[in-house]
Design a protein around this motif. Structure first.
Motif, PDB file in Angstrom:
ATOM      1  N   VAL A  32       0.862  -1.199   0.000  1.00 21.87           N
ATOM      2  CA  VAL A  32       0.000   0.000   0.000  1.00 21.87           C
ATOM      3  C   VAL A  32       0.893   1.242   0.000  1.00 21.87           C
ATOM      4  CG1 VAL A  32      -1.555   1.368   1.473  1.00 21.87           C
ATOM      5  CG2 VAL A  32      -1.992  -1.078   1.087  1.00 21.87           C
ATOM      6  N   LYS A  33       1.945   1.186   0.825  1.00 23.83           N
ATOM      7  CA  LYS A  33       2.835   2.350   0.934  1.00 23.83           C
ATOM      8  C   LYS A  33       3.636   2.557  -0.347  1.00 23.83           C
ATOM      9  CE  LYS A  33       4.315   1.044   5.190  1.00 23.83           C
ATOM     10  NZ  LYS A  33       5.063   1.145   6.481  1.00 23.83           N
ATOM     11  N   LYS A  34       3.903   1.466  -1.060  1.00 23.50           N
ATOM     12  CA  LYS A  34       4.749   1.562  -2.258  1.00 23.50           C
ATOM     13  C   LYS A  34       4.001   2.165  -3.440  1.00 23.50           C
ATOM     14  CE  LYS A  34       6.338  -2.409  -3.445  1.00 23.50           C
ATOM     15  NZ  LYS A  34       6.943  -3.736  -3.662  1.00 23.50           N
ATOM     16  N   CYS A  35       2.675   1.898  -3.515  1.00 26.14           N
ATOM     17  CA  CYS A  35       1.998   2.264  -4.776  1.00 26.14           C
ATOM     18  C   CYS A  35       1.771   3.776  -4.869  1.00 26.14           C
ATOM     19  CB  CYS A  35       0.695   1.490  -4.930  1.00 26.14           C
ATOM     20  SG  CYS A  35      -0.635   2.033  -3.892  1.00 26.14           S
ATOM     21  N   GLN A  36       1.796   4.277  -6.104  1.00 21.67           N
ATOM     22  CA  GLN A  36       1.615   5.715  -6.381  1.00 21.67           C
ATOM     23  C   GLN A  36       0.574   5.860  -7.486  1.00 21.67           C
ATOM     24  OE1 GLN A  36       3.275   8.079  -4.748  1.00 21.67           O
ATOM     25  NE2 GLN A  36       4.406   6.527  -3.573  1.00 21.67           N
ATOM     26  N   TYR A  37      -0.203   6.972  -7.457  1.00 23.47           N
ATOM     27  CA  TYR A  37      -1.176   7.213  -8.530  1.00 23.47           C
ATOM     28  C   TYR A  37      -1.183   8.711  -8.828  1.00 23.47           C
ATOM     29  CZ  TYR A  37      -5.518   7.348 -11.189  1.00 23.47           C
ATOM     30  OH  TYR A  37      -6.455   7.570 -12.158  1.00 23.47           O
ATOM     31  N   ALA A  38      -0.367   9.105  -9.795  1.00 23.25           N
ATOM     32  CA  ALA A  38      -0.055  10.525  -9.999  1.00 23.25           C
ATOM     33  C   ALA A  38      -1.249  11.338 -10.501  1.00 23.25           C
ATOM     34  CB  ALA A  38       1.084  10.646 -11.004  1.00 23.25           C
ATOM     35  N   VAL A  39      -2.246  10.673 -11.118  1.00 19.58           N
ATOM     36  CA  VAL A  39      -3.337  11.447 -11.719  1.00 19.58           C
ATOM     37  C   VAL A  39      -4.043  12.273 -10.640  1.00 19.58           C
ATOM     38  CG1 VAL A  39      -5.553  11.252 -12.930  1.00 19.58           C
ATOM     39  CG2 VAL A  39      -3.622   9.841 -13.630  1.00 19.58           C
ATOM     40  N   ARG A  40      -4.046  11.740  -9.424  1.00 19.90           N
ATOM     41  CA  ARG A  40      -4.588  12.515  -8.289  1.00 19.90           C
ATOM     42  C   ARG A  40      -3.502  12.609  -7.217  1.00 19.90           C
ATOM     43  NH1 ARG A  40     -11.140  11.216  -8.133  1.00 19.90           N
ATOM     44  NH2 ARG A  40     -11.603  12.895  -9.583  1.00 19.90           N
ATOM     45  N   GLY A  41      -2.287  13.057  -7.669  1.00 24.05           N
ATOM     46  CA  GLY A  41      -1.137  13.132  -6.758  1.00 24.05           C
ATOM     47  C   GLY A  41      -0.870  14.553  -6.306  1.00 24.05           C
ATOM     48  N   GLU A  42       0.443  14.897  -6.183  1.00 22.55           N
ATOM     49  CA  GLU A  42       0.872  16.180  -5.580  1.00 22.55           C
ATOM     50  C   GLU A  42       0.238  17.394  -6.262  1.00 22.55           C
ATOM     51  OE1 GLU A  42       5.123  16.672  -5.555  1.00 22.55           O
ATOM     52  OE2 GLU A  42       5.010  18.678  -4.662  1.00 22.55           O
ATOM     53  N   LEU A  43       0.212  17.370  -7.604  1.00 19.27           N
ATOM     54  CA  LEU A  43      -0.318  18.547  -8.316  1.00 19.27           C
ATOM     55  C   LEU A  43      -1.807  18.712  -8.028  1.00 19.27           C
ATOM     56  CD1 LEU A  43       0.847  20.597 -10.417  1.00 19.27           C
ATOM     57  CD2 LEU A  43       2.402  18.793  -9.763  1.00 19.27           C
ATOM     58  N   TYR A  44      -2.516  17.589  -8.031  1.00 17.84           N
ATOM     59  CA  TYR A  44      -3.964  17.655  -7.807  1.00 17.84           C
ATOM     60  C   TYR A  44      -4.265  18.173  -6.398  1.00 17.84           C
ATOM     61  CZ  TYR A  44      -8.673  15.958  -6.791  1.00 17.84           C
ATOM     62  OH  TYR A  44      -9.980  15.876  -6.387  1.00 17.84           O
ATOM     63  N   LEU A  45      -3.454  17.689  -5.435  1.00 16.09           N
ATOM     64  CA  LEU A  45      -3.675  18.106  -4.039  1.00 16.09           C
ATOM     65  C   LEU A  45      -3.384  19.592  -3.877  1.00 16.09           C
ATOM     66  CD1 LEU A  45      -2.173  14.933  -2.311  1.00 16.09           C
ATOM     67  CD2 LEU A  45      -4.606  15.484  -2.673  1.00 16.09           C
ATOM     68  N   ARG A  46      -2.322  20.078  -4.533  1.00 17.84           N
ATOM     69  CA  ARG A  46      -1.977  21.515  -4.463  1.00 17.84           C
ATOM     70  C   ARG A  46      -3.066  22.338  -5.146  1.00 17.84           C
ATOM     71  NH1 ARG A  46      -1.075  25.638  -1.998  1.00 17.84           N
ATOM     72  NH2 ARG A  46       0.106  27.360  -2.966  1.00 17.84           N
ATOM     73  N   ALA A  47      -3.566  21.825  -6.266  1.00 21.72           N
ATOM     74  CA  ALA A  47      -4.634  22.556  -6.980  1.00 21.72           C
ATOM     75  C   ALA A  47      -5.889  22.659  -6.104  1.00 21.72           C
ATOM     76  CB  ALA A  47      -4.957  21.833  -8.292  1.00 21.72           C
ATOM     77  N   SER A  48      -6.167  21.586  -5.382  1.00 19.90           N
ATOM     78  CA  SER A  48      -7.356  21.594  -4.508  1.00 19.90           C
ATOM     79  C   SER A  48      -7.177  22.608  -3.383  1.00 19.90           C
ATOM     80  CB  SER A  48      -7.592  20.189  -3.934  1.00 19.90           C
ATOM     81  OG  SER A  48      -7.679  19.260  -5.004  1.00 19.90           O
ATOM     82  N   GLU A  49      -5.945  22.704  -2.865  1.00 18.69           N
ATOM     83  CA  GLU A  49      -5.656  23.705  -1.809  1.00 18.69           C
ATOM     84  C   GLU A  49      -5.877  25.116  -2.359  1.00 18.69           C
ATOM     85  OE1 GLU A  49      -1.904  21.413   0.306  1.00 18.69           O
ATOM     86  OE2 GLU A  49      -1.544  23.358  -0.626  1.00 18.69           O
TER      87      GLU A  49
END
Ligand SMILES: Cc1ncc(COP(=O)(O)O)c(CN[C@@H]2CONC2=O)c1O
Length: 491
Positions: A32-49
């Motif tokens: 679980v900790k290893k997997c990444q899903y960039a489509v809703r990753g760092e950029l998406y989270l910053r955009a939501s902020e």
């Protein structure tokens, strides 16, 4: 004890307070900790902020057409509305609001369910809808399709996860995935503890598939003790948008046959075609056209969805996968696992039935259906061109045309000073660039590193989904940002 006060030994509380909790991060499943899903990753989270802070954000990170203003097709919504509220069918005025073919279709679907949309269906989906999917495949490919080998799923994502779950036994099991790839694959392979075996698409060849590179990837994986079990193709490609030719597909099928590899054909964008040179041709059709031994031997699982195309019904979670040349015992095992989740969502199944069996010529709703769907597809084609041209008008950006799917994936040539600045900020260069783009323009994209790319080459992915009338302004805003960025960092 005194009265009803119980004195617990102090150590019990100490243990309780000192020991971390079961669901604390450090105790989580490592996969679980290893997997990444960039489509809703760092950029998406910053955009939501930023959105919460009141900044206008254009969320072009997700292929989510209705979130960007695309109107749903009328006919499917009429049918599903009536299925969701069957009491409307008893209203004497229902014919004043709904066309007769929508009413008839709703009644038909309700007879397929065992008590309406609120009842579980078979874990493989409603037999009547699976039959509609089989008939669609027969019409499309010209070969019979067996409803028993079609499972309906909550979106194609769930189907992909079910099949990868059946394939991956341990870390030695490798799955060939095209790079750049849609991170559903890398994330699911991580989650299941398998190994991703990349095969690189050639950007200078319009993201073409290079069979030599494919063979090299397999040889390298095998030298590392990996058993290559499956090969994913995404056709049309996400994020790259390329459409595979019949010749490409023949090469791939032959490769799978020679290497005893199951082919996973992700064909969710088969309706999204924006050029005439390479129309969509399914892997299954090419496989059947090739005849024996391959048409009898090569294992193929094909995936489709209602989320894409000119439907864009992402939130309805309708999908299917079709199995070809898969052993009956394996099909039973996949059915057994599907039954753990009881039932795919029934409204999503009905959307799938409607998508593969839309209004026909002569139906009351046919003209409106054709007008609406054609309008969306033609606009997407124009938007693909506007976006490609916009990117290519920037001196440090090169962008292949979006032949299909719904994304643009330009290469951004970043000067050394920008790469240095990214490093100092602790960011991967294309993440740094996309964050600056977001802050300056509100355009929320996904950095190419989220899809995989060759070393030292940087991209971003955006969708071609913003409204056509907004597209020129968005591209101007991008160009202005990029020119200023280059001014700042160019030597
Ligand atoms: C290649 C591919 N396969 C499967 C899916 C999953 O579709 P479902 O909605 O049917 O599960 C997607 C979604 N594309 C994501 C969603 O939006 N942007 C993306 O890249 C996709 O791009």
């Amino acid at each position: 004890t005194e009265g009803n006060k119980v004195d617990y030994p102090v150590s019990l509380f100490t243990n309780f307070i000192m020991s971390s909790k079961s669901l604390d991060y450090e105790n989580l499943n490592e996969n679980v900790k290893k997997c990444q899903y960039a489509v809703r990753g760092e950029l998406y989270l910053r955009a939501s902020e930023l959105q919460k802070e009141g900044k206008k954000i254009i969320f072009t990170n997700v292929g989510n057409p209705h979130a960007l203003g695309q109107k749903p097709l009328t006919f499917p919504r009429q049918v599903v509305a009536l299925c969701q509220a069957p009491f409307l069918l008893d209203d004497p005025n229902v014919g004043l609001v709904f066309p007769a073919d929508a009413i008839a279709r709703a009644k038909h679907y309700l007879t397929l369910t065992s008590g309406g949309l609120g009842a579980y269906s078979d874990s493989r989906g409603l037999p009547g809808v699976r039959k509609e999917v089989a008939e669609f495949i027969e019409r499309r490919d010209g070969y019979p399709s067996d409803p028993e080998l079609i499972f309906l799923t909550d979106g194609a994502s769930k189907g992909v996860m079910q099949i990868l779950n059946a394939i991956i036994r341990n870390a030695s099991d490798g799955i060939l995935v095209p790079v750049p790839q849609y991170p559903l694959y890398s994330a699911t392979i991580s989650l299941l503890g398998g190994s991703l075996v990349p095969y690189y698409l050639e950007e200078t060849a319009n993201w073409g598939l290079d069979i030599v590179n494919l063979r090299q990837s397999v040889a390298k994986a095998r030298s590392q003790g990996i058993t290559v079990r499956a090969m994913v193709i995404i056709n049309p490609g996400n994020p790259t948008g390329q459409c595979l030719s019949e010749a490409n597909l023949k090469e791939i099928i032959t490769f799978c046959y020679q290497n005893n590899v199951v082919l996973l054909g992700d064909e969710v964008y088969q309706q999204n075609i924006y050029q005439d040179e390479r129309p969509f041709i399914s892997a299954r059709k090419v496989l059947m056209d090739m005849g024996p031994p391959m048409s009898k031997e090569v294992e193929l699982v094909s995936f489709h969805t209602v989320s894409k195309g000119y439907w864009g019904e992402c939130g309805q979670r309708g999908g299917y996968f079709e199995m070809t040349n898969i052993s009956p015992k394996t099909v039973e095992e996949i059915y057994k696992v599907a039954s753990i989740s009881l039932s795919p969502n029934v409204p999503g199944q009905i959307f799938m039935g409607l998508m593969v069996n839309p209004p026909k010529p002569g139906d009351i709703s046919y003209d409106r259906y054709v007008r609406e769907s054609k309008g969306i597809l033609e606009s997407l084609r124009r938007r693909a061109q506007i976006m490609t041209d916009g990117f290519n008008s920037c001196r440090n950006v090169v962008c292949n045309f979006t032949e299909g799917a719904m994304y643009s994936f330009p290469q951004i040539r970043l000067p050394p000073k920008a790469i240095e600045a990214a490093k100092s900020a602790g960011k991967v260069p294309d993440v740094y660039y996309c964050l600056k783009l977001l802050e300056a323009t509100g355009i929320s994209t996904v950095p190419g590193s989220g899809f995989g790319q060759k070393e030292g080459v940087f991209h971003l992915r955006t969708t071609i989904l913003p409204a056509e009338e907004d597209m020129p302004a968005i591209m101007d805003s991008f160009k202005k940002f990029n020119d200023e960025f280059m001014e700042q960092y160019e030597d």
